[in-house]
Design a protein around this motif. Structure first.
Motif, mmCIF file in Angstrom:
data_model
loop_
_atom_site.group_PDB
_atom_site.id
_atom_site.type_symbol
_atom_site.label_atom_id
_atom_site.label_comp_id
_atom_site.label_asym_id
_atom_site.label_seq_id
_atom_site.Cartn_x
_atom_site.Cartn_y
_atom_site.Cartn_z
ATOM 1 N N ALA A 244 0.813 -1.216 0.000
ATOM 2 C CA ALA A 244 0.000 0.000 0.000
ATOM 3 C C ALA A 244 0.848 1.269 0.000
ATOM 4 N N ILE A 245 1.974 1.241 0.716
ATOM 5 C CA ILE A 245 2.835 2.425 0.780
ATOM 6 C C ILE A 245 3.427 2.724 -0.588
ATOM 7 N N LYS A 246 3.928 1.696 -1.268
ATOM 8 C CA LYS A 246 4.498 1.890 -2.599
ATOM 9 C C LYS A 246 3.424 2.319 -3.595
ATOM 10 N N ALA A 247 2.205 1.815 -3.410
ATOM 11 C CA ALA A 247 1.114 2.203 -4.297
ATOM 12 C C ALA A 247 0.796 3.690 -4.148
ATOM 13 N N VAL A 248 0.793 4.191 -2.915
ATOM 14 C CA VAL A 248 0.570 5.622 -2.699
ATOM 15 C C VAL A 248 1.711 6.428 -3.311
ATOM 16 N N GLU A 249 2.917 5.938 -3.159
ATOM 17 C CA GLU A 249 4.064 6.618 -3.751
ATOM 18 C C GLU A 249 3.918 6.718 -5.266
ATOM 19 N N ALA A 250 3.496 5.619 -5.910
ATOM 20 C CA ALA A 250 3.290 5.625 -7.361
ATOM 21 C C ALA A 250 2.222 6.643 -7.747
ATOM 22 N N TYR A 251 1.166 6.701 -6.962
ATOM 23 C CA TYR A 251 0.100 7.678 -7.216
ATOM 24 C C TYR A 251 0.638 9.102 -7.099
ATOM 25 N N MET A 252 1.424 9.361 -6.055
ATOM 26 C CA MET A 252 1.996 10.691 -5.858
ATOM 27 C C MET A 252 2.997 11.051 -6.967
ATOM 28 N N ASP A 253 3.593 10.031 -7.570
ATOM 29 C CA ASP A 253 4.517 10.259 -8.675
ATOM 30 C C ASP A 253 3.796 10.486 -10.000
ATOM 31 N N GLY A 254 2.477 10.422 -9.956
ATOM 32 C CA GLY A 254 1.686 10.752 -11.135
ATOM 33 C C GLY A 254 1.202 9.582 -11.959
ATOM 34 N N PHE A 255 1.257 8.368 -11.403
ATOM 35 C CA PHE A 255 0.863 7.184 -12.153
ATOM 36 C C PHE A 255 -0.482 6.645 -11.682
ATOM 37 N N ALA A 256 -1.194 5.994 -12.593
ATOM 38 C CA ALA A 256 -2.423 5.297 -12.214
ATOM 39 C C ALA A 256 -2.049 4.043 -11.437
ATOM 40 N N VAL A 257 -2.899 3.643 -10.507
ATOM 41 C CA VAL A 257 -2.646 2.457 -9.695
ATOM 42 C C VAL A 257 -3.893 1.577 -9.732
ATOM 43 N N MET A 258 -3.718 0.303 -10.039
ATOM 44 C CA MET A 258 -4.857 -0.616 -10.110
ATOM 45 C C MET A 258 -4.371 -2.052 -9.999
ATOM 46 N N PRO A 259 -5.280 -3.005 -9.712
ATOM 47 C CA PRO A 259 -4.902 -4.421 -9.694
ATOM 48 C C PRO A 259 -4.568 -4.904 -11.103
ATOM 49 N N MET A 260 -3.832 -5.989 -11.202
ATOM 50 C CA MET A 260 -3.446 -6.507 -12.501
ATOM 51 C C MET A 260 -4.657 -6.909 -13.335
ATOM 52 N N ILE A 261 -5.717 -7.405 -12.721
ATOM 53 C CA ILE A 261 -6.884 -7.830 -13.491
ATOM 54 C C ILE A 261 -7.505 -6.662 -14.234
ATOM 55 N N GLU A 262 -7.359 -5.453 -13.690
ATOM 56 C CA GLU A 262 -7.854 -4.250 -14.374
ATOM 57 C C GLU A 262 -6.805 -3.707 -15.346
ATOM 58 N N ALA A 263 -5.556 -3.718 -14.915
ATOM 59 C CA ALA A 263 -4.475 -3.228 -15.775
ATOM 60 C C ALA A 263 -4.353 -4.083 -17.035
ATOM 61 N N ALA A 264 -4.644 -5.379 -16.911
ATOM 62 C CA ALA A 264 -4.534 -6.283 -18.057
ATOM 63 C C ALA A 264 -5.455 -5.880 -19.199
ATOM 64 N N LYS A 265 -6.547 -5.213 -18.872
ATOM 65 C CA LYS A 265 -7.527 -4.819 -19.889
ATOM 66 C C LYS A 265 -7.051 -3.630 -20.727
ATOM 67 N N VAL A 266 -6.117 -2.840 -20.190
ATOM 68 C CA VAL A 266 -5.745 -1.589 -20.861
ATOM 69 C C VAL A 266 -4.299 -1.548 -21.336
ATOM 70 N N GLY A 267 -3.464 -2.469 -20.890
ATOM 71 C CA GLY A 267 -2.039 -2.403 -21.174
ATOM 72 C C GLY A 267 -1.666 -2.741 -22.608
ATOM 73 N N ASP A 268 -0.718 -1.991 -23.156
ATOM 74 C CA ASP A 268 -0.098 -2.315 -24.449
ATOM 75 C C ASP A 268 1.255 -2.991 -24.221
#
Length: 421
Positions: A244-268
């Motif tokens: 959770a801490i790293k996920a918040v850090e990623a969000y603060m760095d300007g990135f979207a954060v989601m589970p792989m099952i959701e990311a799998a639908k949008v990733g190139d």
């Protein structure tokens, strides 16, 4: 067999001239390691000792081996990944008197046998990548344990394995956790991995990154670097995390954060860099977009689950060097780069020379440290002493022509006092 040439197992010694050119190039861009080599040549800290090395066997690693050799050691070296070994570099090392047991893309059994042969040189010290040499010593070749004084480990994965061994009381000699040093993870893991991963992906696929969605699994120091460089290339970046801490850090760095099952639908593009297994698996393949490109930058090829993808596929073929196409029954096609092995090394040349200059300087100095202190350290995993870490940074600054301030006696006293504030 008394010479390195007679002992070695390599693909073709005639490739040596090209290997020498590669080694000469990186040597010219590794000023910190050059400085340490000069010290080693004078002090001979490894005189009369044997050193076994398992690292990605390309030019920068080759130069580290030559620096250790310059310190008086008899060196034997093998690869730490079947696809990252460069045969011309191996041939050049043999010409330089280093025993080499390595080939590009050997069969799994031969790959393991080459590691074992490296250990059969009966080393006093080891440099390991992923804990493979240590694992073999403690499981299959315990007859070679007694002579080993200690060693140094390069990777996050290796340190996890070593600490598990230590916790169970199985580790029999000291190992220095080079990966946990500041001058390793701040620069090698972040800037080195960030640049080399995209070098490997781009040279392999020859596709544009800008405007596409890149999914980065794992937001440790390596993941931070991969995400940062993807953003710089113009991608939309999604981070997948379990912390959770790293996920918040990623969000603060300007990135979207989601589970792989959701990311799998949008990733190139997908890049796994977690050190764990089954990060991308069957349930994710079922929702992925046609044309998704899957790659891994973790030590082992288990982060992208290939057996589950093969089970879902109706055909598989190599469509380009280091690109395997998997076609599903519904017509969707997915592409795995470099067999799911470390894409930056299996499909590229690894980290830039200036980055590995610091990392391999730490390896060389840590090996000297463990040789000097192995009796007092005992069988445990230890950090690189801060003094060595800082010394590498100072050498690096000097090589860049930079200088920094130092604290005055009064400033040091102020920082150490609780009364003057």
């Amino acid at each position: 067999m008394n010479t390195a040439k007679e002992r070695s197992i390599v693909t073709d010694l005639a490739l040596a001239p090209e290997g020498h050119l590669k080694i000469d190039w990186v040597q010219a861009h590794m000023p910190v390691l050059n400085r340490i080599r000069a010290q080693f040549e004078k002090e001979q800290p490894f005189k009369g000792l044997k050193v076994a090395i398992s690292l990605h066997l390309e030019a920068k690693t080759a130069y580290l081996a030559k620096v250790i050799q310059a310190g008086g050691a008899e060196v034997a070296i093998t690869g730490s990944n079947p696809l990252s070994t460069q045969d011309d570099v191996c041939a050049a090392l043999v010409e330089d008197g280093i025993t080499v047991f390595a080939k590009y893309n050997p069969e799994p059994k031969e790959y393991k046998d080459l590691m074992v042969k490296t250990l059969e040189t009966k080393p006093d010290l080891i440099i390991d990548d992923g804990g493979d040499l240590v694992s073999i010593l403690h499981s299959e070749r315990q007859d070679l344990l007694a002579q080993v004084r200690g060693g140094a480990e390069e990777t996050t994965t290796g340190i996890l394995r070593l600490k598990a061994m230590e916790k169970e009381g199985q580790l029999k000699f000291p190992m220095v956790a080079v990966n946990d040093a500041f001058c390793k993870y701040l620069f090698d893991n972040r800037y080195g991995t960030g640049q080399s991963v995209w070098d490997g992906i781009n040279r392999t696929t020859n596709l544009v990154v800008a405007g596409k969605t890149v999914v980065v699994a794992g937001y440790g120091w390596c993941g931070k670097g991969v995400a940062m460089r993807a953003k710089g290339l113009g991608a939309n970046v999604v981070v997948v995390e379990v912390d959770a801490i790293k996920a918040v850090e990623a969000y603060m760095d300007g990135f979207a954060v989601m589970p792989m099952i959701e990311a799998a639908k949008v990733g190139d593009f997908f890049v796994t860099v977690t050190g764990n297994k089954d990060i991308i698996r069957g349930e994710h393949y079922k929702v992925m977009k046609d044309g998704a490109i899957l790659s891994n930058a973790g030590h082992f090829d288990v982060e992208v689950n290939k057996p589950e993808l093969e089970a879902l596929s109706v055909s598989k073929r190599t469509v380009r060097r280091n690109i395997e196409e998997y076609k599903l029954a519904d017509g969707r096609k997915f592409y795995i780069l470099a067999e799911g092995r470390l894409v930056n090394l299996a499909a590229g040349d690894g980290h830039p020379a200036e980055i590995m200059d610091m990392t391999f300087a730490l390896q060389a100095m840590s090996l000297k440290y463990v040789n000097d202190q192995y009796e007092s350290i005992g069988a445990q995993v230890v950090n690189v002493p801060y003094e060595l870490d800082e010394q590498v940074a100072r050498f690096k600054l000097e090589s860049l022509g930079f200088s920094i301030d130092t604290l005055s006696a009064e400033q040091k006293e102020y920082l150490e006092s609780w009364q003057e504030h």
